[in-house]
Design an enzyme around this catalytic site. Structure first.
Site, PDB file in Angstrom:
ATOM      1  N   ASP A 292       0.829  -1.209   0.000  1.00  0.00           N
ATOM      2  CA  ASP A 292       0.000   0.000   0.000  1.00  0.00           C
ATOM      3  C   ASP A 292       0.861   1.256   0.000  1.00  0.00           C
ATOM      4  O   ASP A 292       0.630   2.190  -0.777  1.00  0.00           O
ATOM      5  CB  ASP A 292      -0.884   0.029   1.247  1.00  0.00           C
ATOM      6  CG  ASP A 292      -2.130  -0.820   1.118  1.00  0.00           C
ATOM      7  OD1 ASP A 292      -2.449  -1.243  -0.006  1.00  0.00           O
ATOM      8  OD2 ASP A 292      -2.791  -1.060   2.140  1.00  0.00           O
ATOM      9  N   ILE A 293       1.833   1.275   0.904  1.00  0.00           N
ATOM     10  CA  ILE A 293       2.654   2.475   1.074  1.00  0.00           C
ATOM     11  C   ILE A 293       3.500   2.732  -0.163  1.00  0.00           C
ATOM     12  O   ILE A 293       3.563   3.863  -0.676  1.00  0.00           O
ATOM     13  CB  ILE A 293       3.524   2.333   2.335  1.00  0.00           C
ATOM     14  CG1 ILE A 293       2.633   2.372   3.578  1.00  0.00           C
ATOM     15  CG2 ILE A 293       4.599   3.412   2.396  1.00  0.00           C
ATOM     16  CD1 ILE A 293       3.288   1.853   4.832  1.00  0.00           C
TER      17      ILE A 293
END
Length: 644
Positions: free
Chosen positions: A481-482
């Site tokens: 996600d990051i």
């Protein structure tokens, strides 16, 4: 985008090389050794590792220095490795199984993260220089990048709790784990009550209807019992059948893909056929990752753009002053992009459903809002819209008419089904930069499959490279996600920095592409050495040789003492211990206020621009409901003519 930009990359850190690769992908010309014949616009260095010229004092270049720690850190200037930073920052202690030792993440996560943030900061500085003629220095720290990745673990620390390792679970959601199937393993991830209801109905395990699993908080507390019951269902199915069932009911799921089998993974092979053929023919080499791009860009539509009149900016205005962003996102990826665009000075309007984003309610928090939501959504205006209603869609169209950027992480096609196709967006605003972030991309072998971080880690090769006691395990932080959000941030800011931006653009981010890029970079490098050693109160990480006597001595010593006694060793910090660490408090932790004056713990940005700094200032309150004019009263009925 960055065409005409001349970059010199002269640092030994992986982050310097990867940052240069990203800038090159965006159109810059890059040299890795200085030449007398070229004058550079940007210079990327790593001063804690290399003896480099004092480029920062020149005042004529944008100079980006990527180091392990910040200037206020007592360890400033020490050339810590990625793994040592993982240990000192708490990242390592979040990775691995609860019953085992902390696991070193199998990719150089802090170096890669620093490269992505550095590229975004450089693009921001380029925009400032092109518009205002200002050159400035940038500092990026691996420790700051590591801390920025802890948004799912820091909330527990803020609530004075210890957040331990969770293996392949999620600290705030359940069911969320790797489950055995008839022929292997499957990752299944749920985050909403609707997903849980559908999964429970499909599994048909009577005990899953128990009251002890009634709420999300209940399921997290009862995760051991819940996972055991889930496996009574998954073990009756093949991995493929279980994946297809989850896809049909809208639950994120997928198999763990080995890095050596990545080229056979259907979506990777479809999206990157050249890379797949190269891996099949020659294996994974040092430059294989360069065959995979972390973003794709194309024209938004055929509509002709009318340039937005440029506003006059003050000399010290933030890099993105005057930029308007619409964010339609949830959880981590799009919110991360919006948070950084806001910190860089953009006006960011976040669209939430009428009941608010789901992550607002995740415990712990204060005043009805979670710490997780606060960390990921600073400095935004929040508006509640029900995009299933035409009036609310019309209001969104109005917002988009003068916007510069739209970023969203909805399921592919979801926005188009609401009437906002690329062509429609181009008609509304031909100069719009539209960024879509999804698990597998728009053109995908899995057009209807939802995806969460853990599934992408599994299907992008990251879990195979990260091992705990020999078993594949996800990165404790939401790595896919990051990194996906960071890739989107760079692509957007690079587009905004373009000196020839005369039309809209469509930016596509596939989180699996980004994960594969990272995994292939790691697989193409020699494995780094190191191990976690048990101590009285935790573990240390050492990259030196260890004798049996030293190992035995560690067990009898606190980790702070053991780290001092061993060469190339650092303590493995727990996330809650960071809040008592002077360096973390001085250089990374900060505070912001909400509209009621309440203070919230937040993080400083991992990049610092010296002349036009980015800032984290405020935590948003509840989303504002849009006020509409009441419907016009119906006309009075006309009396009928009746005979007397």
């Amino acid at each position: 985008m960055l065409e005409g930009l001349r970059v010199l990359a002269c640092g030994a850190r992986d982050a310097v090389k990867l940052c240069a690769t990203l800038l090159e992908r965006a159109g810059a010309a890059v040299d890795f050794a200085a030449t007398d014949s070229m004058d550079y616009d940007v210079i990327v260095i790593s001063s804690d590792v290399d003896d480099v010229a004092d480029w920062k004092a020149s005042g004529t270049h944008i100079v980006c220095d990527i180091t392990a720690t910040g200037p206020q850190d007592s360890r400033a200037g020490q050339p810590f490795t990625d793994a040592q930073v993982q240990a000192m920052s708490g990242l390592m202690d979040t990775t691995g199984f609860a019953h085992g030792a902390p696991a070193c993440i199998g990719i150089a996560l802090t170096e890669i993260s620093a490269a992505l943030y550095a590229a975004s900061a450089i693009a921001s500085a380029v925009r400032v220089k092109r518009r205002r003629g200002i050159a400035q220095n940038i500092d990026v720290t691996l420790m700051g990048c590591a801390a920025s990745a802890l948004t799912t673990f820091l909330p527990a620390a803020f609530a004075r709790r210890t957040a331990g390792r969770v293996g392949n679970r999620h600290p705030a959601c359940a069911p969320w784990n790797a489950y055995r199937t008839r022929d292997g393993w499957i990752l299944i991830c749920t985050s909403t009550e609707e997903q849980w209801r559908k999964l429970r109905q499909e599994a048909r395990v009577p005990q899953l209807d128990d009251a002890r699993f009634a709420t999300l908080a209940d399921r997290v507390r009862q995760a051991d019992a819940l996972d055991a019951l889930m496996e009574t269902w998954t073990t009756t199915l093949s991995t493929g059948d279980c994946t297809r069932i989850c896809e049909r009911i809208g639950v994120a799921a997928g198999p763990i893909v080995g890095i050596g089998e990545l080229h056979r993974e259907p979506n990777f092979r479809m999206r990157h056929p050249e890379a797949a053929r190269a891996i099949e023919a020659d294996g994974i080499g040092a430059d294989t990752y360069r065959r995979v791009s972390v973003f794709a860009m194309s024209a938004l539509s055929e509509a002709v753009a009318v340039l937005k009149p440029e506003t006059r900016e003050s000399i010290d205005a933030a890099p993105l002053a005057g930029v308007k962003v619409i964010e339609i996102g949830q959880y981590t990826t799009a919110p991360l992009v919006g948070k950084h665009l806001a910190a860089l000075g953009a006006q960011v309007v976040k669209i939430e459903p009428p009941e608010g984003e789901v992550a607002r309610s995740w415990a712990p928090g204060q005043g009805g809002t979670s710490y997780f939501f606060a960390l990921n959504n600073t400095d935004k205006e929040t508006i509640a819209l029900d995009l299933k209603q035409e009036d609310d869609r019309a209001y969104l169209r109005t917002l988009l008419e003068d916007a510069d950027v739209l970023v969203e992480n909805l399921r592919p096609g979801a926005l188009a089904k609401l009437g906002f196709t690329r062509e429609t967006l181009g008609a509304i605003n031909p100069r719009l930069v539209y960024c879509s972030i999804s698990g597998f991309g728009i053109a995908s072998a899995y057009p209807s499959r939802p995806a969460f971080d853990t599934v992408i880690q599994a299907m992008g090769g990251l879990m195979d490279l990260t091992r705990s006691e020999g078993a594949p395990v996800k990165i404790g932080a939401s790595g896919a996600d990051i990194l996906g959000g960071q890739a989107a941030l760079f692509a957007i800011v690079a587009r905004l920095a373009s000196s020839t931006r005369d039309a809209g653009a469509f930016i596509e981010i596939s989180m699996q592409d980004v994960a594969a890029w990272c995994a292939l970079f790691a697989a193409g490098k020699a494995e780094s050495r190191g191990q976690a050693l048990a101590c009285l109160d935790g573990h240390i990480w050492t990259e030196g040789d260890v004798s049996d006597a030293q190992r035995a001595r560690c067990i009898t010593q606190p980790k702070a003492v053991a780290a001092r006694l061993m060469e190339h060793a650092v303590p493995v910090m727990r996330v809650d211990e960071l809040l008592e660490d002077g360096d973390f408090l001085a250089d990374i932790l900060s505070a912001a206020r909400d509209a009621n004056g309440v203070f919230w713990p937040v993080l400083k940005l991992p990049y610092r621009l010296t002349k036009t700094p980015a800032r984290v200032r405020a935590v948003p309150g509840a989303p504002r409901a849009v006020r509409r004019a009441p419907p016009a009263p119906a006309p009075a009925p006309v009396p009928e003519d009746r005979p007397a």
